[in-house]
Design a protein around this motif. Structure first.
Motif, PDB file in Angstrom:
ATOM      1  N   MET A 168     -39.141  74.870  74.814  1.00 50.34           N
ATOM      2  CA  MET A 168     -38.118  74.811  75.918  1.00 50.34           C
ATOM      3  C   MET A 168     -38.687  73.986  77.552  1.00 50.34           C
ATOM      4  SD  MET A 168     -36.353  74.161  73.336  1.00 50.34           S
ATOM      5  CE  MET A 168     -34.245  73.890  74.297  1.00 50.34           C
ATOM      6  N   GLY A 169     -39.848  73.967  77.768  1.00 46.83           N
ATOM      7  CA  GLY A 169     -40.328  74.313  78.991  1.00 46.83           C
ATOM      8  C   GLY A 169     -41.825  73.398  79.269  1.00 46.83           C
ATOM      9  N   THR A 170     -42.078  73.723  80.289  1.00 46.75           N
ATOM     10  CA  THR A 170     -43.138  73.403  80.831  1.00 46.75           C
ATOM     11  C   THR A 170     -43.842  74.654  81.088  1.00 46.75           C
ATOM     12  OG1 THR A 170     -43.468  72.272  82.541  1.00 46.75           O
ATOM     13  CG2 THR A 170     -43.473  70.931  80.238  1.00 46.75           C
ATOM     14  N   GLY A 171     -43.158  75.273  81.201  1.00 51.00           N
ATOM     15  CA  GLY A 171     -44.240  76.816  82.114  1.00 51.00           C
ATOM     16  C   GLY A 171     -44.545  78.016  81.791  1.00 51.00           C
ATOM     17  N   MET A 172     -44.914  79.208  81.743  1.00 46.92           N
ATOM     18  CA  MET A 172     -45.266  80.520  80.856  1.00 46.92           C
ATOM     19  C   MET A 172     -45.109  81.580  82.182  1.00 46.92           C
ATOM     20  SD  MET A 172     -49.120  80.206  79.948  1.00 46.92           S
ATOM     21  CE  MET A 172     -49.680  78.251  80.338  1.00 46.92           C
ATOM     22  N   MET A 173     -44.068  82.325  81.458  1.00 50.05           N
ATOM     23  CA  MET A 173     -43.012  83.449  82.048  1.00 50.05           C
ATOM     24  C   MET A 173     -43.869  84.601  81.902  1.00 50.05           C
ATOM     25  SD  MET A 173     -39.399  84.525  80.674  1.00 50.05           S
ATOM     26  CE  MET A 173     -39.706  85.420  79.530  1.00 50.05           C
ATOM     27  N   ALA A 174     -44.299  85.129  83.199  1.00 52.24           N
ATOM     28  CA  ALA A 174     -45.124  86.101  83.354  1.00 52.24           C
ATOM     29  C   ALA A 174     -44.304  87.789  83.701  1.00 52.24           C
ATOM     30  CB  ALA A 174     -46.259  85.733  84.097  1.00 52.24           C
ATOM     31  N   GLY A 175     -45.311  88.581  83.241  1.00 56.21           N
ATOM     32  CA  GLY A 175     -44.656  90.160  83.520  1.00 56.21           C
ATOM     33  C   GLY A 175     -45.244  90.865  83.502  1.00 56.21           C
ATOM     34  N   PRO A 199     -40.806 106.672  76.554  1.00 55.20           N
ATOM     35  CA  PRO A 199     -41.031 107.197  75.762  1.00 55.20           C
ATOM     36  C   PRO A 199     -40.026 107.495  75.388  1.00 55.20           C
ATOM     37  CG  PRO A 199     -42.408 109.208  76.885  1.00 55.20           C
ATOM     38  CD  PRO A 199     -41.999 107.338  77.419  1.00 55.20           C
ATOM     39  N   GLY A 200     -39.089 108.454  76.491  1.00 61.40           N
ATOM     40  CA  GLY A 200     -37.532 108.582  75.720  1.00 61.40           C
ATOM     41  C   GLY A 200     -36.753 107.806  74.817  1.00 61.40           C
ATOM     42  N   LYS A 201     -36.035 106.810  75.333  1.00 64.21           N
ATOM     43  CA  LYS A 201     -35.581 105.749  75.242  1.00 64.21           C
ATOM     44  C   LYS A 201     -36.553 104.625  74.821  1.00 64.21           C
ATOM     45  CE  LYS A 201     -33.206 105.775  79.764  1.00 64.21           C
ATOM     46  NZ  LYS A 201     -33.330 104.910  80.659  1.00 64.21           N
ATOM     47  N   LYS A 202     -37.495 105.313  73.739  1.00 64.48           N
ATOM     48  CA  LYS A 202     -38.025 103.932  73.673  1.00 64.48           C
ATOM     49  C   LYS A 202     -37.888 102.564  73.562  1.00 64.48           C
ATOM     50  CE  LYS A 202     -38.743 106.674  69.462  1.00 64.48           C
ATOM     51  NZ  LYS A 202     -38.133 106.342  67.923  1.00 64.48           N
ATOM     52  N   GLN A 203     -38.628 101.897  75.619  1.00 61.43           N
ATOM     53  CA  GLN A 203     -37.929 101.001  75.833  1.00 61.43           C
ATOM     54  C   GLN A 203     -39.388 100.711  76.216  1.00 61.43           C
ATOM     55  OE1 GLN A 203     -34.496 101.539  78.156  1.00 61.43           O
ATOM     56  NE2 GLN A 203     -33.404 100.523  76.349  1.00 61.43           N
ATOM     57  N   LEU A 204     -39.733  98.782  76.039  1.00 57.86           N
ATOM     58  CA  LEU A 204     -40.337  98.804  77.065  1.00 57.86           C
ATOM     59  C   LEU A 204     -39.485  97.717  78.423  1.00 57.86           C
ATOM     60  CD1 LEU A 204     -43.627  98.187  77.400  1.00 57.86           C
ATOM     61  CD2 LEU A 204     -43.716  96.241  75.942  1.00 57.86           C
ATOM     62  N   THR A 205     -40.522  97.859  79.133  1.00 58.54           N
ATOM     63  CA  THR A 205     -39.221  96.649  80.326  1.00 58.54           C
ATOM     64  C   THR A 205     -40.257  96.483  81.279  1.00 58.54           C
ATOM     65  OG1 THR A 205     -37.530  98.210  80.875  1.00 58.54           O
ATOM     66  CG2 THR A 205     -37.878  97.457  82.351  1.00 58.54           C
ATOM     67  N   ASP A 206     -39.967  94.981  81.479  1.00 61.82           N
ATOM     68  CA  ASP A 206     -41.277  94.232  82.405  1.00 61.82           C
ATOM     69  C   ASP A 206     -39.668  93.728  83.368  1.00 61.82           C
ATOM     70  OD1 ASP A 206     -40.039  92.399  80.321  1.00 61.82           O
ATOM     71  OD2 ASP A 206     -41.610  90.801  80.900  1.00 61.82           O
ATOM     72  N   GLN A 207     -40.324  93.034  84.365  1.00 55.82           N
ATOM     73  CA  GLN A 207     -40.237  92.364  85.259  1.00 55.82           C
ATOM     74  C   GLN A 207     -40.779  91.253  85.929  1.00 55.82           C
ATOM     75  OE1 GLN A 207     -38.008  94.375  88.358  1.00 55.82           O
ATOM     76  NE2 GLN A 207     -38.811  96.002  87.782  1.00 55.82           N
ATOM     77  N   GLY A 208     -40.630  89.724  86.130  1.00 57.11           N
ATOM     78  CA  GLY A 208     -41.674  89.150  86.356  1.00 57.11           C
ATOM     79  C   GLY A 208     -40.709  87.823  86.645  1.00 57.11           C
ATOM     80  N   ARG A 209     -41.344  86.778  86.683  1.00 56.10           N
ATOM     81  CA  ARG A 209     -40.890  85.401  86.713  1.00 56.10           C
ATOM     82  C   ARG A 209     -41.132  84.019  86.003  1.00 56.10           C
ATOM     83  NH1 ARG A 209     -38.914  85.965  92.162  1.00 56.10           N
ATOM     84  NH2 ARG A 209     -37.947  83.671  93.104  1.00 56.10           N
ATOM     85  N   PHE A 210     -39.667  83.368  86.350  1.00 58.72           N
ATOM     86  CA  PHE A 210     -39.718  82.295  85.255  1.00 58.72           C
ATOM     87  C   PHE A 210     -39.357  80.954  85.951  1.00 58.72           C
ATOM     88  CE2 PHE A 210     -35.890  84.140  84.790  1.00 58.72           C
ATOM     89  CZ  PHE A 210     -34.512  82.719  84.251  1.00 58.72           C
ATOM     90  N   THR A 211     -39.450  79.868  85.171  1.00 58.74           N
ATOM     91  CA  THR A 211     -39.104  78.561  86.189  1.00 58.74           C
ATOM     92  C   THR A 211     -37.465  77.691  85.708  1.00 58.74           C
ATOM     93  OG1 THR A 211     -40.812  77.435  86.887  1.00 58.74           O
ATOM     94  CG2 THR A 211     -39.658  76.365  86.952  1.00 58.74           C
ATOM     95  N   ASP A 212     -36.706  77.949  86.434  1.00 57.56           N
ATOM     96  CA  ASP A 212     -35.324  77.246  86.560  1.00 57.56           C
ATOM     97  C   ASP A 212     -35.505  76.009  87.008  1.00 57.56           C
ATOM     98  OD1 ASP A 212     -32.597  76.125  86.060  1.00 57.56           O
ATOM     99  OD2 ASP A 212     -32.233  78.350  86.044  1.00 57.56           O
ATOM    100  N   PRO A 213     -35.026  74.883  85.612  1.00 56.63           N
ATOM    101  CA  PRO A 213     -35.365  74.031  86.380  1.00 56.63           C
ATOM    102  C   PRO A 213     -34.414  72.957  86.976  1.00 56.63           C
ATOM    103  CG  PRO A 213     -35.005  73.745  83.931  1.00 56.63           C
ATOM    104  CD  PRO A 213     -35.328  74.988  84.465  1.00 56.63           C
ATOM    105  N   MET A 214     -33.199  74.007  87.150  1.00 58.29           N
ATOM    106  CA  MET A 214     -31.904  73.497  87.632  1.00 58.29           C
ATOM    107  C   MET A 214     -32.001  74.492  89.037  1.00 58.29           C
ATOM    108  SD  MET A 214     -30.577  71.433  85.894  1.00 58.29           S
ATOM    109  CE  MET A 214     -29.150  71.597  86.531  1.00 58.29           C
ATOM    110  N   VAL A 215     -32.330  75.412  89.273  1.00 57.21           N
ATOM    111  CA  VAL A 215     -32.454  76.161  90.730  1.00 57.21           C
ATOM    112  C   VAL A 215     -33.716  76.247  90.976  1.00 57.21           C
ATOM    113  CG1 VAL A 215     -30.117  77.134  90.529  1.00 57.21           C
ATOM    114  CG2 VAL A 215     -32.643  78.334  89.546  1.00 57.21           C
ATOM    115  N   GLY A 216     -35.011  76.478  90.060  1.00 58.21           N
ATOM    116  CA  GLY A 216     -36.404  77.152  90.672  1.00 58.21           C
ATOM    117  C   GLY A 216     -36.410  78.122  90.270  1.00 58.21           C
TER     118      GLY A 216
END
Length: 211
Positions: free
Chosen positions: A140-147, A153-170
């Motif tokens: 659906m695009g040509t960029g890679m989303m990296a985080g 372990p208490g919530k059993k959740q893996l949370t990541d943050q990063g950036r991705f390219t939105d062709p409409m806004v950058g």
């Protein structure tokens, strides 16, 4: 991992190996003359290689991702805006360990907006940075989303943050959350800011194990 990160890691690895070989050769050459000095060089080389081995070896932080291994069916919903109706589609995915259990590879196929969809991701734990690393790409695009993120372990959740390219806004920031529901289900949620800077849920994917 992009080619520059790979190149940089390759250069570091080659440098460490060359340093190790040079140290071993120097220690062997001077062992008879230097006595304890040769022994100290051997010890330094062994310590260096032990440190590298620890960095390169999978551990309990990688095992956290084991519940994601398998084949899955999924239902995905995504919202263009907080108050919009979600776009819904379905697909299948396979997740498996690659490179000796160092990285989790995720391959997905399905539909998106009525078009064929194909995506691929990698997740791993960097022993040096002590953080989880994620990478995603799809047709659906040509960029890679990296985080980068952590596991609760208490919530059993893996949370990541990063950036991705939105062709409409950058470039846009995002927050991703993987929740391990049980042995046969997990959920992925992706959050980003709207035009007013307020975070909203852009995407939800519910996975059900098929094997």
């Amino acid at each position: 991992m992009n080619r520059w990160n790979f190149y940089g890691r390759f250069v570091v690895m080659v440098g460490v190996v060359h340093l190790g070989l040079a140290s071993v050769g120097y220690a062997a050459k001077n062992h008879d003359q230097a006595g304890t000095h040769g022994q100290s060089m051997d010890a330094a080389t062994q310590a260096m290689m032990k440190t590298w081995q620890a960095y390169a070896s999978p551990n309990d932080n990688h095992k956290v991702l084991d519940p994601l291994v398998g084949t899955w069916s999924y239902v995905v919903k995504w919202w263009m805006m907080p108050d919009s109706q979600p776009e819904t589609s379905k697909g299948t995915s396979e997740t498996k360990w690659v490179m000796g259990g160092r990285y989790l590879q995720h391959a997905a196929t399905g539909t998106s907006m009525g078009q064929p969809f194909e995506g691929m991701g990698l997740t791993g734990f960097d022993n040096g940075k002590q953080t989880y690393q994620t990478l995603w790409m799809d047709n659906m695009g040509t960029g890679m989303m990296a985080g980068e993120g952590t596991y609760d372990p208490g919530k059993k959740q893996l949370t990541d943050q990063g950036r991705f390219t939105d062709p409409m806004v950058g470039q846009r920031g995002y927050r991703g959350v993987v929740t391990l529901i049980d042995d046969d289900h997990y959920r992925y949620e992706m959050y980003a800011a709207d035009q007013n800077g307020k975070e909203f849920r852009m995407m939800e994917i519910l996975y059900t194990r098929t094997n």
